[in-house]
Design a protein around this motif. Structure first.
Motif, PDB file in Angstrom:
ATOM      1  N   PRO A   1      41.863  50.616  18.909  1.00 19.20           N
ATOM      2  CA  PRO A   1      40.534  50.422  18.322  1.00 19.20           C
ATOM      3  C   PRO A   1      39.516  49.965  19.360  1.00 19.20           C
ATOM      4  O   PRO A   1      38.319  50.160  19.186  1.00 19.20           O
ATOM      5  N   LEU A   2      39.988  49.385  20.472  1.00 18.77           N
ATOM      6  CA  LEU A   2      39.092  48.934  21.525  1.00 18.77           C
ATOM      7  C   LEU A   2      38.547  50.091  22.361  1.00 18.77           C
ATOM      8  O   LEU A   2      37.696  49.880  23.229  1.00 18.77           O
ATOM      9  N   ALA A   3      39.030  51.309  22.097  1.00 20.95           N
ATOM     10  CA  ALA A   3      38.485  52.475  22.783  1.00 20.95           C
ATOM     11  C   ALA A   3      37.056  52.744  22.319  1.00 20.95           C
ATOM     12  O   ALA A   3      36.268  53.375  23.028  1.00 20.95           O
ATOM     13  N   ASP A   4      36.721  52.260  21.126  1.00 24.67           N
ATOM     14  CA  ASP A   4      35.355  52.381  20.623  1.00 24.67           C
ATOM     15  C   ASP A   4      34.486  51.326  21.304  1.00 24.67           C
ATOM     16  O   ASP A   4      34.784  50.129  21.243  1.00 24.67           O
TER      17      ASP A   4
ATOM     18  N   LYS B   1      39.010  39.483  28.515  1.00 25.70           N
ATOM     19  CA  LYS B   1      38.176  40.531  27.936  1.00 25.70           C
ATOM     20  C   LYS B   1      38.960  41.837  27.925  1.00 25.70           C
ATOM     21  O   LYS B   1      39.989  41.976  28.598  1.00 25.70           O
ATOM     22  N   ALA B   2      38.457  42.803  27.138  1.00 23.31           N
ATOM     23  CA  ALA B   2      39.080  44.120  27.066  1.00 23.31           C
ATOM     24  C   ALA B   2      38.456  45.011  28.128  1.00 23.31           C
ATOM     25  O   ALA B   2      37.235  45.063  28.270  1.00 23.31           O
ATOM     26  N   CYS B   3      39.285  45.710  28.879  1.00 25.94           N
ATOM     27  CA  CYS B   3      38.817  46.621  29.921  1.00 25.94           C
ATOM     28  C   CYS B   3      38.138  47.830  29.284  1.00 25.94           C
ATOM     29  O   CYS B   3      38.613  48.371  28.285  1.00 25.94           O
ATOM     30  N   GLY B   4      37.040  48.279  29.876  1.00 24.16           N
ATOM     31  CA  GLY B   4      36.316  49.418  29.343  1.00 24.16           C
ATOM     32  C   GLY B   4      36.916  50.747  29.714  1.00 24.16           C
ATOM     33  O   GLY B   4      36.397  51.797  29.317  1.00 24.16           O
ATOM     34  N   SER B   5      38.024  50.735  30.460  1.00 21.27           N
ATOM     35  CA  SER B   5      38.658  51.989  30.864  1.00 21.27           C
ATOM     36  C   SER B   5      40.060  52.137  30.278  1.00 21.27           C
ATOM     37  O   SER B   5      40.370  53.115  29.621  1.00 21.27           O
ATOM     38  N   CYS B   6      40.923  51.142  30.504  1.00 17.09           N
ATOM     39  CA  CYS B   6      42.286  51.215  29.964  1.00 17.09           C
ATOM     40  C   CYS B   6      42.396  50.521  28.610  1.00 17.09           C
ATOM     41  O   CYS B   6      43.422  50.644  27.927  1.00 17.09           O
TER      42      CYS B   6
ATOM     43  N   LYS C   1      42.772  41.635  29.294  1.00 18.28           N
ATOM     44  CA  LYS C   1      43.276  40.969  30.492  1.00 18.28           C
ATOM     45  C   LYS C   1      42.469  39.715  30.787  1.00 18.28           C
ATOM     46  O   LYS C   1      41.322  39.581  30.366  1.00 18.28           O
ATOM     47  N   ALA C   2      43.070  38.819  31.541  1.00 23.30           N
ATOM     48  CA  ALA C   2      42.391  37.585  31.943  1.00 23.30           C
ATOM     49  C   ALA C   2      41.225  37.897  32.871  1.00 23.30           C
ATOM     50  O   ALA C   2      41.215  38.923  33.555  1.00 23.30           O
ATOM     51  N   PHE C   3      40.234  36.999  32.901  1.00 23.25           N
ATOM     52  CA  PHE C   3      39.077  37.191  33.769  1.00 23.25           C
ATOM     53  C   PHE C   3      39.481  37.400  35.225  1.00 23.25           C
ATOM     54  O   PHE C   3      38.781  38.087  35.976  1.00 23.25           O
ATOM     55  N   THR C   4      40.587  36.792  35.630  1.00 26.04           N
ATOM     56  CA  THR C   4      41.009  36.911  37.027  1.00 26.04           C
ATOM     57  C   THR C   4      41.361  38.345  37.399  1.00 26.04           C
ATOM     58  O   THR C   4      41.471  38.665  38.578  1.00 26.04           O
ATOM     59  N   GLN C   5      41.536  39.221  36.391  1.00 22.44           N
ATOM     60  CA  GLN C   5      41.855  40.618  36.645  1.00 22.44           C
ATOM     61  C   GLN C   5      40.600  41.492  36.722  1.00 22.44           C
ATOM     62  O   GLN C   5      40.703  42.709  36.850  1.00 22.44           O
ATOM     63  N   PHE C   6      39.426  40.860  36.657  1.00 22.19           N
ATOM     64  CA  PHE C   6      38.154  41.580  36.725  1.00 22.19           C
ATOM     65  C   PHE C   6      37.336  41.043  37.897  1.00 22.19           C
ATOM     66  O   PHE C   6      37.292  39.831  38.121  1.00 22.19           O
ATOM     67  N   ASN C   7      36.697  41.937  38.627  1.00 23.43           N
ATOM     68  CA  ASN C   7      35.811  41.500  39.698  1.00 23.43           C
ATOM     69  C   ASN C   7      34.551  40.861  39.117  1.00 23.43           C
ATOM     70  O   ASN C   7      34.141  41.181  38.002  1.00 23.43           O
ATOM     71  N   LYS C   8      33.940  39.979  39.878  1.00 22.73           N
ATOM     72  CA  LYS C   8      32.741  39.289  39.422  1.00 22.73           C
ATOM     73  C   LYS C   8      31.545  40.234  39.406  1.00 22.73           C
ATOM     74  O   LYS C   8      31.428  41.128  40.239  1.00 22.73           O
ATOM     75  N   CYS C   9      30.646  40.006  38.456  1.00 20.12           N
ATOM     76  CA  CYS C   9      29.416  40.799  38.339  1.00 20.12           C
ATOM     77  C   CYS C   9      28.384  39.943  37.611  1.00 20.12           C
ATOM     78  O   CYS C   9      28.508  39.725  36.397  1.00 20.12           O
ATOM     79  N   ALA C  10      27.391  39.461  38.348  1.00 23.94           N
ATOM     80  CA  ALA C  10      26.429  38.515  37.783  1.00 23.94           C
ATOM     81  C   ALA C  10      25.593  39.111  36.660  1.00 23.94           C
ATOM     82  O   ALA C  10      25.071  38.375  35.818  1.00 23.94           O
TER      83      ALA C  10
ATOM     84  N   SER D   1      32.947  45.464  33.742  1.00 21.86           N
ATOM     85  CA  SER D   1      33.479  45.986  32.487  1.00 21.86           C
ATOM     86  C   SER D   1      34.867  46.589  32.666  1.00 21.86           C
ATOM     87  O   SER D   1      35.675  46.586  31.736  1.00 21.86           O
ATOM     88  N   LYS D   2      35.172  47.100  33.875  1.00 20.95           N
ATOM     89  CA  LYS D   2      36.501  47.660  34.162  1.00 20.95           C
ATOM     90  C   LYS D   2      37.353  46.626  34.883  1.00 20.95           C
ATOM     91  O   LYS D   2      36.845  45.874  35.722  1.00 20.95           O
ATOM     92  N   CYS D   3      38.628  46.602  34.576  1.00 17.93           N
ATOM     93  CA  CYS D   3      39.525  45.690  35.276  1.00 17.93           C
ATOM     94  C   CYS D   3      39.668  46.129  36.731  1.00 17.93           C
ATOM     95  O   CYS D   3      39.284  47.252  37.097  1.00 17.93           O
ATOM     96  N   ARG D   4      40.229  45.260  37.556  1.00 11.44           N
ATOM     97  CA  ARG D   4      40.314  45.548  38.978  1.00 11.44           C
ATOM     98  C   ARG D   4      41.130  46.816  39.252  1.00 11.44           C
ATOM     99  O   ARG D   4      40.765  47.626  40.117  1.00 11.44           O
TER     100      ARG D   4
END
Length: 229
Positions: free
Chosen positions: A6-9, A28-33, A37-46, A54-57
């Motif tokens: 459902p997160l594909a929407d 947060k939920a990755c916008g691609s897969c 995942k935990a925030f540590t799996q996402f690059n920073k974006c101010a 929005s996409k995981c690393r």
């Protein structure tokens, strides 16, 4: 997760991530897969509400590698057409920012004396055990020009006028690398801050092959390994 999640929407995913933020959950939920995942799996974006891309690393790296492969010819043409402007940019950047960098370092040392002392002790210990080569900025730039190195070694993309450039030991001194021209390559400041614990040599090899192809990557590896092997 699969695309059946459902997160594909997008609207559902945005609402889900907003609810996580409201609850103070650092994930947060990755916008691609679409995996959560935990925030540590996402690059920073101010610019993002939660300060993360929005996409995981993993998905971000895969997307960049795909873009580099599909645009390798176009990038090579760009480098050939803009080689002189890139050389001029490097020289101008270091000339214009030398004083600012020294002042920032002075202020940081003044505000963090204990950290500064510990950092200096670690640096002295590492350099004492490493091969250290004396060279000037001009010699470093000349070596990059000879090897046609005008891009960020971590992401493979060129530098823009507003980019901050970091000098990186591809093989870290702490990992047995040397403080020599052949072991120093340019990187975007943002890429340097994102690589975290990733092995820099593996990251560099992957980007070079994805961006320039096997032949160029192997030539650049030979250039570097002449002093870092």
């Amino acid at each position: 997760m699969t695309s059946e999640s459902p997160l594909a929407d997008k609207k559902t995913r945005i609402a889900y991530n907003k609810e996580l933020r409201a609850k103070g959950v650092p994930a947060k939920a990755c916008g691609s897969c679409f995996a959560v995942k935990a925030f540590t799996q996402f690059n920073k974006c101010a610019s993002k509400p939660d300060g993360r891309m929005s996409k995981c690393r993993d998905c971000h790296r895969a997307a960049m590698a795909k873009w580099n492969r599909e645009n390798a010819d176009r990038k090579r043409q760009w480098y050939e057409a803009n080689a002189e402007s890139q050389r001029a940019y490097f020289r101008r950047y270091y000339a214009e920012n030398a004083d600012a960098k020294r002042e920032y370092a002075r202020q940081w040392h003044a505000a963090n004396p204990e950290k500064a002392r510990a950092q200096a002790q670690r640096k002295r210990a590492r350099k004492a055990a490493a091969c250290v080569e004396d060279f000037t900025p001009a010699e470093l730039f000349a070596a990059w020009e000879d090897a046609a190195i005008y891009d960020c070694y971590l992401c493979g993309l060129p530098f823009n006028e507003d980019d901050e450039v970091h000098l990186e030991h591809v093989v870290p001194i702490s990992g047995g690398g040397t403080h020599e021209v052949a072991n120093l390559l340019p990187a975007h400041a943002r890429c340097n801050s994102m690589k975290h614990a990733a092995d820099p040599l593996e990251a560099w090899q992957r980007v070079q092959r994805d961006t320039h192809g096997d032949a160029v990557a192997e030539a650049r590896m030979r250039y570097m390994q002449a002093h870092t092997a």
